[in-house]
Design an enzyme around this catalytic site. Structure first.
Site, short mmCIF file in Angstrom:
data_model
loop_
_atom_site.label_atom_id
_atom_site.label_comp_id
_atom_site.label_asym_id
_atom_site.label_seq_id
_atom_site.Cartn_x
_atom_site.Cartn_y
_atom_site.Cartn_z
N ASP A 56 -4.76 -4.52 5.76
CA ASP A 56 -5.18 -5.38 4.66
C ASP A 56 -4.07 -6.39 4.36
OD1 ASP A 56 -6.79 -6.31 2.64
OD2 ASP A 56 -6.07 -4.86 1.16
N SER A 105 0.85 -1.19 0.00
CA SER A 105 0.00 0.00 0.00
C SER A 105 0.89 1.24 0.00
CB SER A 105 -0.94 -0.05 1.21
OG SER A 105 -1.77 1.06 1.25
N HIS A 156 -2.80 -0.61 -3.28
CA HIS A 156 -3.97 0.26 -3.07
C HIS A 156 -3.82 1.53 -3.89
CE1 HIS A 156 -4.46 -1.81 1.09
NE2 HIS A 156 -5.05 -2.50 0.13
#
Lengths: 196, 276
Positions: A137, A17, A44
């Protein structure tokens, strides 16, 4: 369950991310064009991004990099990036699937969605990598990979630009390898029994 | 057999049962997403496995309704992918304006956000009173939501930016009335839309459409079902009509490909050729 130390890996899944672009540039830049297994990546990105990240990484790397298309056959020597605003999943027949199901961990694409579906398909033949990023995540997905006998790699939180994601992953999973970013390409090569 | 393979088998058996009992055909849905949705339903259902749930699911229609919701409800947004709606405005609407009346089929409309987006766009382009949108979905429950046109206010406000990016010519807040934390879309928008239940896997085509939208619905289908649905669209579209798919879908290598041309490189907007 037989563990996967014999170099019979069939795919790598990678979740990243915040700070991910620089990390991906480094790792993908270090992989040879004939890297013998496919690499599936969730990073992301904002929902309105186009495929420019995949195009950029492709120009900077020797290995082929592209955005995942729906129901595309997964081939080795190729890196697939989840498109913006879609989850990326793996079908039993080794096809890529996309979905617009609700965000998971506030993310779409979500690392957990990719990791969990890949773990169900590849079982012990999967390598999962969690790198720099905010949030948590990927932790559940990495656990699922571990539970199916796959290999788990987490970037050392001290080495990560944002340490939330690696830290969260290590909280949930006893990873097989905790390494610095710069060691990851060589580790992947070693795991699939090739010297870089 | 691994536990994952066992789950796949349970899914296959359950889908066969559901088809025979209720007529909903999920046998040609792609497995990865279906499995994820089913397991999500299972985790909140109180059953230990799909096999254990199956006995009740095949007998209890209300329980089945909760599963159906879990499998079929698609998320929707207003003006999702603003560049797509911008392309419709610039490249498709000029053709639509040449018809006295325009018929549009929105297949897989979920809770209706995109159908309303299209109604707003067409009104702004001066087609008011000259179009009808047939918005269909497999799930009757979401059709009722769509019909009501009532959404959480916060969500509608969130779509304002997308509306502007899609070159909306008015003020988005003019299209709804807010009350407390809900907002209802203007009744005039709803007058142009017919919401109906329709199952792409088993039902027949719609006649004489000028434009068909089916975005991010077929990504959940396996190839044979995809081909069936595209055939359905092909027989519903007039020559010169338009077919719009999701950003990551394409008509490459499909049976109907030859009869269509992409009208813009980046968006999945296709035009049906006139017969030679």
């Amino acid at each position: 369950m037989p563990n996967s130390r014999g170099g019979h890996f069939k795919a790598v899944v990678l979740g990243v991310s915040t700070g991910g672009v620089a990390a991906l540039k480094f790792i993908l830049g270090a992989l040879p064009p004939d890297f013998p297994i496919p690499v599936l990546i969730v990073t992301h990105i904002t929902p309105d991004s186009d495929d420019s990240l995949a195009v950029l990484l492709d120009t900077l790397s020797a290995i082929r990099i592209k955005e995942a298309d729906e129901m595309e056959a997964i081939t080795s020597g190729t890196v697939y990036l989840a498109p913006a605003n879609y989850h990326l999943l793996v079908e039993r027949e080794h096809l890529l699937a996309l979905s617009i199901d609700p965000p998971v961990n506030f993310a779409r694409p979500s690392v957990d969605v990719l990791f969990e579906s890949a773990a169900e398909v590849y079982g012990p033949a999967l390598i999962g990598v969690i790198m720099t990023g905010a949030g948590n995540d990927g932790s559940n997905g990495l656990l699922k990979i571990k539970n199916r006998g796959g290999m788990t790699i987490v970037q050392d939180p001290a080495d990560a630009k944002m340490d939330d994601m690696p830290r969260s992953a290590l909280h949930v999973v006893k990873a097989d390898h905790v390494v610095c970013l710069k060691e990851i390409p060589a580790l992947l090569m070693r795991l699939i029994q090739r010297k870089p | 057999m691994t536990s994952d393979e066992l789950i796949d088998l349970e899914i296959k058996l359950l889908m066969e049962g559901i088809y025979q009992v209720y007529g909903y055909d999920f046998r040609e849905y792609s497995e990865a997403s279906l499995r994820r949705r089913l397991l999500q339903w299972l985790s909140g259902s109180g059953f230990a496995s799909l096999s254990l749930a199956q006995s009740s699911l095949l007998r209890d229609r209300e329980l089945f309704a909760t599963l159906l919701r879990g499998i079929t409800v698609n998320v929707s947004e207003m003006f999702r992918d603003p560049p797509f709606f911008k392309a419709i405005r610039e490249l498709v609407v000029p053709h639509l304006k040449t018809y006295p009346f325009v018929k549009i089929w929105h297949a897989g409309c979920a809770s209706g956000e995109e159908a309303y987006s299209m109604a707003i766009l067409l009104e702004e382009e001066g087609l008011k009173g000259r179009f009808r949108i047939y918005a269909t979905d497999i799930n009757e429950e979401v059709i009722r939501t769509a019909q009501a046109g009532i959404y959480p206010l916060q969500e509608l406000q969130r779509f304002t930016r997308s509306y502007q990016q899609a070159d909306g010519t008015g003020s988005f807040s003019d299209y709804y009335t807010a009350r407390y934390d809900r907002a209802i879309l203007n009744a005039s928008l709803r007058e142009n839309i017919v919401f109906a239940a329709h199952n792409l896997a088993v039902d027949a085509d719609f006649g004489e459409m000028n434009l068909i939208l089916c975005r991010n619905v077929m990504i959940y289908f396996k190839q044979p079902l995809k081909e069936r649905v595209l055939g359905l669209f092909d027989s519903s579209l007039v020559p010169g009509g338009f077919l719009c798919l999701g950003t990551k879908e394409s008509l490459h290598h499909r049976r109907i490909s030859d009869r269509y041309e992409a009208i813009t490189p980046r968006m999945q907007i296709y035009r049906k050729r006139y017969a030679k």
